[in-house]
Motif scaffolding. Structure first.
Motif, short mmCIF file in Angstrom:
data_model
loop_
_atom_site.label_atom_id
_atom_site.label_comp_id
_atom_site.label_asym_id
_atom_site.label_seq_id
_atom_site.Cartn_x
_atom_site.Cartn_y
_atom_site.Cartn_z
N GLU A 1 -5.98 13.95 -6.55
CA GLU A 1 -5.44 12.58 -6.53
C GLU A 1 -6.36 11.65 -5.73
OE1 GLU A 1 -2.65 11.51 -8.04
OE2 GLU A 1 -1.93 13.46 -8.76
N TYR A 2 -6.88 12.14 -4.62
CA TYR A 2 -7.71 11.31 -3.74
C TYR A 2 -8.98 10.84 -4.41
CZ TYR A 2 -10.99 9.98 -0.11
OH TYR A 2 -11.92 9.30 0.61
N ASP B 1 -9.77 9.81 -7.30
CA ASP B 1 -9.74 8.73 -8.29
C ASP B 1 -10.24 7.42 -7.70
OD1 ASP B 1 -8.95 10.18 -10.40
OD2 ASP B 1 -6.89 9.44 -10.51
N SER C 1 1.17 16.05 -6.28
CA SER C 1 0.96 14.69 -6.76
C SER C 1 2.04 13.76 -6.19
CB SER C 1 1.00 14.67 -8.29
OG SER C 1 0.84 13.35 -8.77
N GLU C 2 3.29 14.21 -6.23
CA GLU C 2 4.39 13.41 -5.70
C GLU C 2 4.23 13.21 -4.19
OE1 GLU C 2 7.06 12.18 -7.59
OE2 GLU C 2 5.85 12.82 -9.32
N TYR D 1 1.52 13.23 -2.32
CA TYR D 1 0.39 12.36 -1.99
C TYR D 1 0.79 10.89 -2.08
CZ TYR D 1 -4.28 10.26 -2.27
OH TYR D 1 -5.39 9.49 -2.05
N HIS D 2 1.47 10.53 -3.14
CA HIS D 2 1.84 9.12 -3.32
C HIS D 2 3.00 8.74 -2.40
CE1 HIS D 2 -1.00 8.47 -6.53
NE2 HIS D 2 -0.62 9.61 -7.07
N LYS D 3 3.86 9.68 -2.10
CA LYS D 3 4.95 9.40 -1.15
C LYS D 3 4.41 9.11 0.24
CE LYS D 3 7.38 12.40 1.09
NZ LYS D 3 8.21 13.53 1.48
N ASN D 4 3.29 9.77 0.60
CA ASN D 4 2.67 9.59 1.92
C ASN D 4 1.62 8.49 1.93
OD1 ASN D 4 3.83 11.60 3.83
ND2 ASN D 4 3.18 13.05 2.26
N ASN D 5 1.74 7.56 1.00
CA ASN D 5 0.82 6.41 0.94
C ASN D 5 -0.64 6.85 0.88
OD1 ASN D 5 2.93 4.43 1.10
ND2 ASN D 5 3.09 4.89 3.29
N GLU D 6 -0.89 7.91 0.15
CA GLU D 6 -2.24 8.41 -0.12
C GLU D 6 -2.96 8.88 1.14
OE1 GLU D 6 -4.25 5.54 -2.55
OE2 GLU D 6 -2.80 5.74 -4.18
N SER E 1 -0.22 14.46 3.78
CA SER E 1 0.20 15.20 2.58
C SER E 1 -0.05 16.70 2.74
CB SER E 1 -0.55 14.68 1.35
OG SER E 1 -0.30 13.30 1.16
#
Length: 340
Positions: free
Chosen positions: A152-153, A155, A118-119, A121-126, A131
């Protein structure tokens, strides 16, 4: 003649799949999953500040939980904190080394890896691909990291967007991607589909139907893997008393294989890869099923055969018997596909 039959069968399957996709698109044009990937997550509440030997403190606190998922979620904040100063590869590698060093407590790091995914994915700008590359192919931990990226994707995505992403990403051949990436990709996609449709499994499974059997298996396995997380907060005796929670009756083919092999792996998820209870209670669960389903279940359970206590069970006989019978069932499935 057989090739013509296979071709017609493939065309029919794709037409049916397209129709299902159109129907599902009208049901779910966009979606945001309101829960978490693991229902027990909300039951865990730990915080540690200003301690020396922080991991030891986490270990002491979290080892009081009587099953592996509880421990994983309890200890995950320790690893997430390390991401501030270390790469995800280094953190996942550390988590895996802790499994080997503390087998009696940690037993696996799958759900820790979900939290790291989760961390990442968001660190890599989705970005899914960036990721996935960062999750790498750490043996015990990497899978959970990959699964969470797809979760995560999904959503706020439409059905078409998710399928398009699956077909584009899972088919990529890139040396920078992890080993056996395609299998992990379809499996991770299955995880996200179970959540996307709030565990309406028939809808979720429709997204596996257009795939070749080897990838359909991975997709279905991911769906059942995620579905089984719903039952991790139950006592294992409750599962033993109601094994139909895990698999419906009258499944067949690759779906039967995926569901019942994952039923065997459920014990490994519940107790951990290296806990003897996973074999003891997993065996009790497998014995609840009829013969073919039972052998599929044991095939999943015996992914870690070292849990079988040779002083109490004829482990080698069970392993070879299980391998042979599952090879026979797989060969029969292939024969039916090619010649019937």
């Amino acid at each position: 003649m057989n090739r013509i039959k296979l071709y017609k069968s493939e065309i029919t399957r794709k037409v049916i799949y397209s129709l299902i996709l159109i129907v599902l698109s009208s049901i779910a044009t966009a979606h945001q999953y309101e829960g978490t990937y693991l229902p027990i997550k909300s039951y865990i509440n730990t915080s540690f500040n200003n301690y020396n030997n922080v991991f030891d403190i986490y270990l002491e606190k979290c080892s009081t939980y009587n099953r592996t998922p509880y421990f994983n979620i309890c200890v995950a904040p320790y690893y997430k904190e390390l991401l501030k100063t270390n790469s995800s590869y280094e953190v996942l590698k550390l988590a895996e080394s802790h499994v080997w060093g503390y087998k009696n407590v940690t037993s696996d790091c799958h759900f820790i890896a979900h939290e790291i995914g989760s961390e990442v994915y968001h660190k890599n700008n989705e970005s899914i691909l960036d990721s996935i590359r960062e999750c790498s192919d750490i043996w015990l931990c990497g899978g959970g990291c990959h699964h969470q990226i797809f979760i995560e994707y999904m959503d706020n995505k439409s059905v078409e967007e998710i399928v398009e992403a699956r077909d584009l990403i899972c088919s990529k051949e890139d040396s920078s991607l992890p080993t056996d990436f395609q299998y992990t990709c379809y499996h991770s996609f299955g995880h996200s589909m179970a959540l996307y449709f709030d565990f309406e499994l028939e809808n979720a499974k429709s997204f596996c139907s257009s795939l070749e059997d080897e990838y359909a298996y991975e997709c279905l396995d991911g769906i059942y893997h995620q579905n089984y997380f719903r039952y991790l907060d139950m006592e294992f005796d409750g599962i033993l008393n109601n094994p139909s929670l895990l698999c419906k009756k009258k499944l067949s083919g690759v779906e039967l294989k995926a569901c019942y092999e994952r039923a065997g792996k459920f014990a490994l998820t519940y107790y951990g890869y290296y806990d003897k209870k996973s074999f003891i209670d997993g065996s009790k669960l497998c014995l609840k099923f009829s013969f073919k389903e039972k052998m599929r279940c044991f095939n999943g359970l015996l992914v870690f055969p070292e849990n079988c206590d040779k002083s109490k069970y004829s482990c080698n006989f069970l392993i070879y018997k299980t391998k042979f019978l599952n090879w026979f069932y797989d060969s029969f499935l292939l024969f039916n596909l090619l010649f019937i």
